[in-house]
Design a protein around this motif. Structure first.
Motif, PDB file in Angstrom:
ATOM      1  N   UNK A  96       0.825  -1.183  -0.087  1.00 25.48           N
ATOM      2  CA  UNK A  96       0.031  -0.072   0.102  1.00 25.48           C
ATOM      3  C   UNK A  96       1.028   1.171   0.118  1.00 25.48           C
ATOM      4  N   UNK A  97       1.775   1.406   1.098  1.00 25.42           N
ATOM      5  CA  UNK A  97       2.634   2.719   1.243  1.00 25.42           C
ATOM      6  C   UNK A  97       4.007   2.707   1.072  1.00 25.42           C
ATOM      7  N   UNK A  98       4.721   3.797   0.907  1.00 23.07           N
ATOM      8  CA  UNK A  98       6.148   3.968   1.064  1.00 23.07           C
ATOM      9  C   UNK A  98       6.514   3.554   2.350  1.00 23.07           C
ATOM     10  N   UNK A  99       7.404   2.413   2.539  1.00 26.54           N
ATOM     11  CA  UNK A  99       7.932   1.885   3.651  1.00 26.54           C
ATOM     12  C   UNK A  99       7.337   0.547   4.058  1.00 26.54           C
ATOM     13  N   UNK A 100       6.158   0.104   3.515  1.00 22.19           N
ATOM     14  CA  UNK A 100       5.630  -1.331   3.856  1.00 22.19           C
ATOM     15  C   UNK A 100       6.585  -2.344   3.445  1.00 22.19           C
ATOM     16  N   UNK A 101       7.024  -2.232   2.092  1.00 29.63           N
ATOM     17  CA  UNK A 101       8.029  -3.412   1.548  1.00 29.63           C
ATOM     18  C   UNK A 101       9.346  -3.390   2.437  1.00 29.63           C
ATOM     19  N   UNK A 102       9.752  -2.124   3.041  1.00 28.69           N
ATOM     20  CA  UNK A 102      11.031  -2.177   3.721  1.00 28.69           C
ATOM     21  C   UNK A 102      10.654  -2.662   5.162  1.00 28.69           C
ATOM     22  N   UNK A 103       9.298  -2.559   5.602  1.00 28.39           N
ATOM     23  CA  UNK A 103       9.212  -3.278   6.825  1.00 28.39           C
ATOM     24  C   UNK A 103       9.010  -4.889   6.685  1.00 28.39           C
TER      25      UNK A 103
END
Ligand SMILES: [Zn+2]
Length: 246
Positions: A10-17
């Motif tokens: 959904x959002x920027x940083x979701x993949x990084x989490x």
């Protein structure tokens, strides 16, 4: 099989989490990586207007993707307003058509907020349909077909009712944790806000807590957990476990 992985969250940083450690491992194994978000994170601020924060966060997402040589995409939907309707399904299908993923990372079907659940449905619909010739006006790559689909952990590893999720699949990320943190730290606007609010570096700590918990369950130091979609027509062998046995 062609080696193209797409994280569509959904959002920027979701993949990084939620799946960056695994994306790093795939990259190390020679895969092409794409990181797509439904929104540019336009509500992720207490002080800026939506256009300023969107520009900031899209830039942060692009720099995080650059850390592993991934390509960043944004569907330019709006925070809290992501819906499952015809235009948005079409945008998702078109994205998949351009990327031609053989492996997809999506949000958990049940997660703490609705953007995540809607994008999970969009990812499921697009993964099933993008290979159909008439599904998109974009050129169809000969490799287009139903990809391996994995649902990332919901945030904190719990569903909306607070129940813990049991992954089907663990990927060890102990050696990748430092780079995952480097990717997450690109999202400075979110990290600083949380640090000011919590008084500790909660942004990094929350990611490491879940990684350590999944690691403990897998018998390693740090891991990411996934639930594989194994319904009709999808590949059902556990690709991630085969690529990265623990
Ligand atoms: Zn999110």
């Amino acid at each position: 099989m062609h080696k193209t992985a797409l994280s569509f969250l959904a959002h920027p940083d979701d993949a990084e989490f939620l799946c960056a450690g695994t994306l790093i491992r795939l990259r190390e194994a020679g895969w092409t990586i794409h990181i797509a978000t439904a929104t540019p994170g336009d509500c992720g601020t207490m002080t800026q207007d939506r256009w300023a924060i969107s520009a900031t966060r899209a830039d942060e997402a692009r720099r995080a993707a650059d850390v592993i040589g991934a390509t960043y995409h944004c569907l330019d939907e709006r925070d809290l307003m992501v819906v499952y309707d015809k235009p948005t399904v079409q945008k998702a299908v078109d994205l998949f058509r351009r990327v031609t993923p053989s492996l997809v990372f999506a949000h958990a079907l049940k997660d703490y907020m609705m953007d995540h659940e809607m994008v999970s449905l969009l990812a499921r619909a697009a993964s099933f349909g993008y290979g159909a010739p008439n599904a998109s006006a974009h050129l169809r790559n000969e490799n287009a077909g139903i990809p391996y689909l994995y649902y990332c952990d919901p945030v904190e590893g719990i569903d909306p009712l607070g129940r813990e999720i049991t992954p089907t699949t663990f990927v060890e990320i102990t050696q990748q944790l430092a780079r995952k943190m480097q990717m997450l730290s690109c999202h400075a606007s979110q990290r600083e806000w949380l640090r000011a609010h919590h008084g500790v570096d909660e942004y990094m700590e929350a990611m490491k807590r879940l990684g350590a918990r999944r690691g403990k369950e897998a018998g390693v130091q740090f891991a990411e957990g996934f639930v594989q979609h194994r319904g009709h027509a999808y590949p059902t062998d556990d690709l991630l476990s085969q690529l990265f046995p623990i």
